[in-house]
Structures are given as structure tokens and as C-alpha cells.
Scaffold this motif. Structure first.
Motif, PDB file in Angstrom:
ATOM      1  N   ARG A 144      32.567  45.209  24.940  1.00 15.52           N
ATOM      2  CA  ARG A 144      31.286  44.311  26.174  1.00 15.52           C
ATOM      3  C   ARG A 144      32.494  42.902  26.343  1.00 15.52           C
ATOM      4  O   ARG A 144      33.055  42.615  27.895  1.00 15.52           O
ATOM      5  CB  ARG A 144      29.886  43.992  25.964  1.00 15.52           C
ATOM      6  CG  ARG A 144      29.561  43.507  27.169  1.00 15.52           C
ATOM      7  CD  ARG A 144      29.284  43.860  28.049  1.00 15.52           C
ATOM      8  NE  ARG A 144      29.007  45.474  28.285  1.00 15.52           N
ATOM      9  CZ  ARG A 144      29.465  46.397  29.397  1.00 15.52           C
ATOM     10  NH1 ARG A 144      29.874  46.301  30.524  1.00 15.52           N
ATOM     11  NH2 ARG A 144      28.598  47.603  29.514  1.00 15.52           N
ATOM     12  N   THR A 145      32.338  42.181  25.191  1.00 12.71           N
ATOM     13  CA  THR A 145      33.079  40.796  25.248  1.00 12.71           C
ATOM     14  C   THR A 145      34.689  41.185  26.214  1.00 12.71           C
ATOM     15  O   THR A 145      34.679  40.297  26.887  1.00 12.71           O
ATOM     16  CB  THR A 145      33.072  39.856  23.995  1.00 12.71           C
ATOM     17  OG1 THR A 145      31.713  40.501  23.629  1.00 12.71           O
ATOM     18  CG2 THR A 145      34.002  38.913  23.797  1.00 12.71           C
ATOM     19  N   ARG A 146      35.614  41.978  25.315  1.00 11.51           N
ATOM     20  CA  ARG A 146      36.587  42.249  25.915  1.00 11.51           C
ATOM     21  C   ARG A 146      36.446  42.623  27.757  1.00 11.51           C
ATOM     22  O   ARG A 146      37.346  41.657  28.429  1.00 11.51           O
ATOM     23  CB  ARG A 146      37.260  43.320  25.383  1.00 11.51           C
ATOM     24  CG  ARG A 146      37.793  42.537  24.059  1.00 11.51           C
ATOM     25  CD  ARG A 146      37.614  44.462  23.072  1.00 11.51           C
ATOM     26  NE  ARG A 146      39.638  45.143  23.754  1.00 11.51           N
ATOM     27  CZ  ARG A 146      39.809  45.840  23.412  1.00 11.51           C
ATOM     28  NH1 ARG A 146      39.028  46.979  22.853  1.00 11.51           N
ATOM     29  NH2 ARG A 146      40.512  46.613  24.197  1.00 11.51           N
ATOM     30  N   MET A 147      35.546  43.634  28.085  1.00 12.61           N
ATOM     31  CA  MET A 147      35.396  43.448  30.058  1.00 12.61           C
ATOM     32  C   MET A 147      34.873  42.520  29.941  1.00 12.61           C
ATOM     33  O   MET A 147      35.651  42.365  31.758  1.00 12.61           O
ATOM     34  CB  MET A 147      34.421  44.611  29.684  1.00 12.61           C
ATOM     35  CG  MET A 147      34.613  45.844  28.698  1.00 12.61           C
ATOM     36  SD  MET A 147      36.329  46.810  29.559  1.00 12.61           S
ATOM     37  CE  MET A 147      35.165  47.498  30.709  1.00 12.61           C
ATOM     38  N   ASP A 148      34.067  41.470  29.448  1.00 13.32           N
ATOM     39  CA  ASP A 148      33.822  40.414  30.038  1.00 13.32           C
ATOM     40  C   ASP A 148      34.839  39.302  30.458  1.00 13.32           C
ATOM     41  O   ASP A 148      35.407  38.784  31.714  1.00 13.32           O
ATOM     42  CB  ASP A 148      32.449  39.819  29.446  1.00 13.32           C
ATOM     43  CG  ASP A 148      30.946  39.920  29.874  1.00 13.32           C
ATOM     44  OD1 ASP A 148      30.872  41.910  30.964  1.00 13.32           O
ATOM     45  OD2 ASP A 148      29.941  40.479  29.454  1.00 13.32           O
ATOM     46  N   THR A 149      35.996  39.235  29.368  1.00  8.20           N
ATOM     47  CA  THR A 149      36.606  38.273  29.753  1.00  8.20           C
ATOM     48  C   THR A 149      38.076  39.058  30.293  1.00  8.20           C
ATOM     49  O   THR A 149      38.529  38.243  31.314  1.00  8.20           O
ATOM     50  CB  THR A 149      37.531  38.556  27.831  1.00  8.20           C
ATOM     51  OG1 THR A 149      36.541  38.181  26.794  1.00  8.20           O
ATOM     52  CG2 THR A 149      38.441  37.422  28.033  1.00  8.20           C
ATOM     53  N   TYR A 150      37.917  40.187  30.692  1.00  8.84           N
ATOM     54  CA  TYR A 150      38.734  40.807  31.779  1.00  8.84           C
ATOM     55  C   TYR A 150      38.014  40.711  32.739  1.00  8.84           C
ATOM     56  O   TYR A 150      39.754  39.456  33.430  1.00  8.84           O
ATOM     57  CB  TYR A 150      39.004  42.068  30.868  1.00  8.84           C
ATOM     58  CG  TYR A 150      39.675  42.594  32.597  1.00  8.84           C
ATOM     59  CD1 TYR A 150      41.146  43.133  32.621  1.00  8.84           C
ATOM     60  CD2 TYR A 150      38.811  43.448  33.636  1.00  8.84           C
ATOM     61  CE1 TYR A 150      42.182  43.028  33.361  1.00  8.84           C
ATOM     62  CE2 TYR A 150      39.500  44.235  34.553  1.00  8.84           C
ATOM     63  CZ  TYR A 150      41.577  44.374  34.442  1.00  8.84           C
ATOM     64  OH  TYR A 150      42.000  44.549  34.776  1.00  8.84           O
ATOM     65  N   ALA A 151      36.917  40.549  32.889  1.00  3.13           N
ATOM     66  CA  ALA A 151      36.356  40.639  34.962  1.00  3.13           C
ATOM     67  C   ALA A 151      37.017  39.089  34.559  1.00  3.13           C
ATOM     68  O   ALA A 151      37.263  38.283  36.173  1.00  3.13           O
ATOM     69  CB  ALA A 151      35.286  40.537  35.182  1.00  3.13           C
ATOM     70  N   ARG A 152      36.386  37.793  34.007  1.00  2.00           N
ATOM     71  CA  ARG A 152      36.343  37.139  34.625  1.00  2.00           C
ATOM     72  C   ARG A 152      37.596  36.208  33.747  1.00  2.00           C
ATOM     73  O   ARG A 152      37.964  35.331  34.737  1.00  2.00           O
ATOM     74  CB  ARG A 152      35.749  35.965  32.992  1.00  2.00           C
ATOM     75  CG  ARG A 152      35.110  34.359  33.546  1.00  2.00           C
ATOM     76  CD  ARG A 152      34.933  33.953  32.728  1.00  2.00           C
ATOM     77  NE  ARG A 152      35.283  34.171  31.259  1.00  2.00           N
ATOM     78  CZ  ARG A 152      34.990  34.658  30.100  1.00  2.00           C
ATOM     79  NH1 ARG A 152      33.762  35.874  30.287  1.00  2.00           N
ATOM     80  NH2 ARG A 152      35.406  34.853  28.807  1.00  2.00           N
ATOM     81  N   GLU A 153      38.524  36.263  32.921  1.00  2.00           N
ATOM     82  CA  GLU A 153      39.558  35.805  33.395  1.00  2.00           C
ATOM     83  C   GLU A 153      41.288  36.488  33.946  1.00  2.00           C
ATOM     84  O   GLU A 153      41.970  36.336  34.206  1.00  2.00           O
ATOM     85  CB  GLU A 153      40.194  35.306  31.861  1.00  2.00           C
ATOM     86  CG  GLU A 153      39.421  34.808  31.244  1.00  2.00           C
ATOM     87  CD  GLU A 153      39.884  34.159  29.674  1.00  2.00           C
ATOM     88  OE1 GLU A 153      40.812  34.129  29.658  1.00  2.00           O
ATOM     89  OE2 GLU A 153      39.043  33.590  29.226  1.00  2.00           O
ATOM     90  N   THR A 154      41.174  38.257  33.798  1.00  2.00           N
ATOM     91  CA  THR A 154      41.750  38.655  33.878  1.00  2.00           C
ATOM     92  C   THR A 154      42.379  39.431  35.325  1.00  2.00           C
ATOM     93  O   THR A 154      43.683  39.106  36.202  1.00  2.00           O
ATOM     94  CB  THR A 154      42.087  39.918  33.250  1.00  2.00           C
ATOM     95  OG1 THR A 154      42.610  39.525  32.061  1.00  2.00           O
ATOM     96  CG2 THR A 154      43.830  40.502  33.350  1.00  2.00           C
TER      97      THR A 154
END
Length: 193
Positions: A144-154
Motif C-alpha cells: 500500500r505504501t508503494r502504491m501511494d508513493t507511486y500515485a503521489r510521486e510517479t
């Protein structure tokens, strides 16, 4: 010579498609995730910091990622095609790449974005954790953290490349062979690799 970014969320099938492209078109694969995992496996100078970020599902600082990317770019002859597998991961990295590549007589030609619904991504990541034993895929909180980071930064990288008219969106929920055919058609529109 082509410089292609293969882009998509964790579990979108980037690795599978990257392997095919390297095999069929002789791209040099530039995978920041792989480079970072190699640094950890080889006890590189930034191992502890890389592990700390990866363990929590966060992006490794740009200074480390960009240093590794630049080493790979510098080592390639001008005529070598490069496949950027999951890089750039944020707009800062994309602008860096656009600034540094002309120094080596290179540029990003196209960006292929594998778009996959989140529910399917979660299923794929859980399966990958079982099959490959990847630590970053084994915990729902980390995923979930990776998905949130992806949505926010990538995800903003999509807009960055779309504004340059380089973005090609591909339905990544299809079978790997179907995705590969679509990617082949995109590459064919740019000529020989």
C-alpha cells in the motif's frame, strides 16, 4: 537507436515486457530497481540507506538513483538503444534525464505506460511475493505504501511526458503476448532499434 521508457505501477508487468524487449531488440536494460537490489546484494556503499527506504516501500533518494543511472548511460556507446525500466520515478528524475541525455547525444524517444487496475496489481504483487520471494511484495502495508508513493510521486511523470507527446498508454491487464504485440507496433512507428 531508441531510448524508451517502460513505465507502470508495481506489478504492471514491466519486468516481463522489458525482458522481451531486451531479448528481441537488444536494448540495454536500465532498471533502477535492479540496480538498487544489486547494490544491496553486493554490499555497496549505500546499502543500509537503500535497504531502509525499500523496506518501508519508499523511493530511494534521487541522488543515489541518478548516480547509478548515469553510470549505466555513460558506459553505453552512442548507437546503443536503452530501455529505461521503471525509470524515471518522479518528475525531478525525468527533467534530469532530459537535461543529461543530450550530453551523450541521446534523448527519450517514447514512453510506454502499462496501465493496470489497482485490484489486479495487488493480486499480481501477492503472487510475485510467493513465487519470487521479493521482500517488498510480501506485506500489504508495504504494498500500500508503494502504491501511494507511486500515485503521489510517479504518476505526475505521465503528464510530463504526455505534454511532450511521447506517451503511449497500453492496457496492462491484457495477456503478456497481447501487450508485447502492442509495444512492437509502437516501436515499429519509430523505426529500427
Amino acid at each position: 537507436m531508441l531510448h524508451i521508457v517502460l513505465f507502470g505501477p508495481p506489478g504492471s508487468g514491466k519486468g516481463t515486457q522489458a525482458e522481451r524487449l531486451v531479448r528481441t531488440h537488444h536494448f540495454v536494460s536500465l532498471s533502477v530497481g535492479l540496480l538498487l537490489r544489486q547494490q544491496v546484494a553486493e554490499n555497496g556503499p549505500d546499502k543500509a540507506l537503500i535497504e531502509q527506504y525499500m523496506h518501508h516501500g519508499r523511493l530511494v533518494p534521487d541522488a543515489i538513483s541518478l548516480k547509478l543511472v548515469l553510470q549505466v548511460i555513460q558506459a553505453q556507446p552512442v548507437a546503443q538503444s536503452i530501455l529505461y525500466d521503471g525509470f524515471p520515478r518522479n518528475v525531478n528524475q525525468a527533467t534530469y534525464l532530459d537535461a543529461v541525455l543530450p550530453t551523450y547525444h541521446k534523448k527519450i524517444d517514447a514512453v510506454i505506460f502499462l496501465d493496470v487496475p489497482e485490484a489486479l496489481l495487488l493480486e499480481r504483487l501477492r503472487n510475485r511475493a510467493i513465487i519470487e520471494g521479493r521482500i517488498d511484495d510480501q506485506d500489504d502495508t508495504k504494498i500500500r505504501t508503494r502504491m501511494d508513493t507511486y500515485a503521489r510521486e510517479t504518476l505526475p511523470v505521465i503528464n510530463y511526458y504526455q505534454s511532450q507527446h511521447k506517451l503511449h498508454k497500453v492496457d496492462g491487464s491484457q495477456q503478456p503476448d497481447q501487450i508485447a504485440q502492442i509495444i512492437e507496433a509502437i516501436l515499429a512507428s519509430y523505426g529500427n532499434t
